[in-house]
Design a protein around this motif. Structure first.
Motif, PDB file in Angstrom:
ATOM      1  N   PRO A 135     -74.038  11.664 -36.971  1.00 12.45           N
ATOM      2  CA  PRO A 135     -73.260  11.305 -35.691  1.00 12.45           C
ATOM      3  C   PRO A 135     -72.885  13.224 -36.136  1.00 12.45           C
ATOM      4  O   PRO A 135     -71.861  13.502 -36.911  1.00 12.45           O
ATOM      5  CB  PRO A 135     -72.396  11.171 -36.031  1.00 12.45           C
ATOM      6  N   ASP A 136     -72.407  14.392 -34.633  1.00 14.69           N
ATOM      7  CA  ASP A 136     -72.262  15.531 -34.820  1.00 14.69           C
ATOM      8  C   ASP A 136     -71.006  15.418 -34.023  1.00 14.69           C
ATOM      9  O   ASP A 136     -70.220  14.562 -33.720  1.00 14.69           O
ATOM     10  CB  ASP A 136     -73.135  16.411 -33.163  1.00 14.69           C
ATOM     11  N   ALA A 173     -68.817  17.221 -32.596  1.00  6.06           N
ATOM     12  CA  ALA A 173     -68.543  17.671 -31.398  1.00  6.06           C
ATOM     13  C   ALA A 173     -69.170  16.914 -30.814  1.00  6.06           C
ATOM     14  O   ALA A 173     -68.598  16.914 -29.419  1.00  6.06           O
ATOM     15  CB  ALA A 173     -69.056  19.076 -31.168  1.00  6.06           C
ATOM     16  N   ASP A 174     -70.629  16.416 -30.499  1.00  5.05           N
ATOM     17  CA  ASP A 174     -70.813  15.028 -29.563  1.00  5.05           C
ATOM     18  C   ASP A 174     -71.638  13.583 -30.955  1.00  5.05           C
ATOM     19  O   ASP A 174     -72.444  14.329 -30.820  1.00  5.05           O
ATOM     20  CB  ASP A 174     -71.333  16.125 -28.943  1.00  5.05           C
ATOM     21  N   ARG A 175     -70.840  12.891 -30.060  1.00  2.00           N
ATOM     22  CA  ARG A 175     -70.993  11.919 -31.127  1.00  2.00           C
ATOM     23  C   ARG A 175     -72.351  10.900 -30.976  1.00  2.00           C
ATOM     24  O   ARG A 175     -73.323  10.559 -31.165  1.00  2.00           O
ATOM     25  CB  ARG A 175     -70.357  10.659 -31.406  1.00  2.00           C
ATOM     26  N   ARG A 176     -73.749  11.286 -29.470  1.00  2.00           N
ATOM     27  CA  ARG A 176     -74.359  11.366 -29.322  1.00  2.00           C
ATOM     28  C   ARG A 176     -75.140  12.038 -29.941  1.00  2.00           C
ATOM     29  O   ARG A 176     -76.165  11.520 -29.737  1.00  2.00           O
ATOM     30  CB  ARG A 176     -73.919  11.005 -27.600  1.00  2.00           C
ATOM     31  N   VAL A 177     -75.167  12.817 -30.081  1.00  2.00           N
ATOM     32  CA  VAL A 177     -76.051  13.714 -30.964  1.00  2.00           C
ATOM     33  C   VAL A 177     -76.548  13.508 -32.067  1.00  2.00           C
ATOM     34  O   VAL A 177     -74.861  12.864 -32.988  1.00  2.00           O
ATOM     35  CB  VAL A 177     -76.031  14.957 -30.505  1.00  2.00           C
ATOM     36  N   ARG A 210     -79.981  20.358 -34.356  1.00  2.00           N
ATOM     37  CA  ARG A 210     -78.950  20.059 -33.806  1.00  2.00           C
ATOM     38  C   ARG A 210     -79.463  18.798 -33.392  1.00  2.00           C
ATOM     39  O   ARG A 210     -79.071  17.443 -33.331  1.00  2.00           O
ATOM     40  CB  ARG A 210     -78.354  21.329 -32.581  1.00  2.00           C
ATOM     41  N   THR A 211     -80.677  18.342 -32.562  1.00  2.00           N
ATOM     42  CA  THR A 211     -80.989  17.013 -32.310  1.00  2.00           C
ATOM     43  C   THR A 211     -82.499  16.989 -32.436  1.00  2.00           C
ATOM     44  O   THR A 211     -83.367  17.584 -32.578  1.00  2.00           O
ATOM     45  CB  THR A 211     -80.923  17.200 -30.330  1.00  2.00           C
TER      46      THR A 211
END
Length: 136
Positions: free
Chosen positions: A81-82, A84-88, A48-49
């Motif tokens: 980009p995830d 659910a969370d574009r920062r990830v 994920r990261t």
């Protein structure tokens, strides 16, 4: 207890030998040692990261960014980009990355087989079993 060298002292020479066996294969496959480690970790499934990947492989997250850039530029991984969370950024191995990693692993293990052939079969099996257990 009988005197024996420390494990690190006994295994240090073996690790140097293994690195020497791997290095030419990785060079042929145009992979750094860290690149191979990253591809191996991602071949088990997406991460994920970048921080999670760094933790999984025991690297500093800032240290692997260059490796990730190289792997992505070579088309061996994707960083998307995830939703659910574009920062990830979701990290995933590509088909080309999987093919290159597996080709390297096949060649590395063929070289390891030559080294392991020095051991009698029962010792070899016990060594591999113990190495797996201690690595966990």
């Amino acid at each position: 207890m009988a005197e024996r060298p420390d494990l690190a002292a006994m295994l240090g020479g073996l690790v140097r030998t293994l690195v020497a066996l791997e290095t030419p294969v990785l060079e042929e496959q145009r992979l750094s040692m860290w690149g191979y480690v990253v591809l191996s970790a991602l071949d088990d499934g997406p991460v994920r990261t970048q921080a999670a990947l760094a933790q999984a492989i025991g690297a500093d997250k800032t240290r692997i960014i260059g490796t990730l850039d190289e792997l992505q530029d070579a088309g061996l991984i994707s960083r998307e980009p995830d939703p659910a969370d574009r920062r990830v950024r979701l990290l995933e191995i590509t088909a080309a990355g999987r093919e290159r990693r597996r080709a390297a692993q096949d060649r590395i293990q063929a070289r390891e087989e030559k080294l392991l052939a020095k051991l009698p079969t029962t010792d070899r099996e016990a060594f591999l079993r113990a190495a797996r257990m201690l690595a966990e």
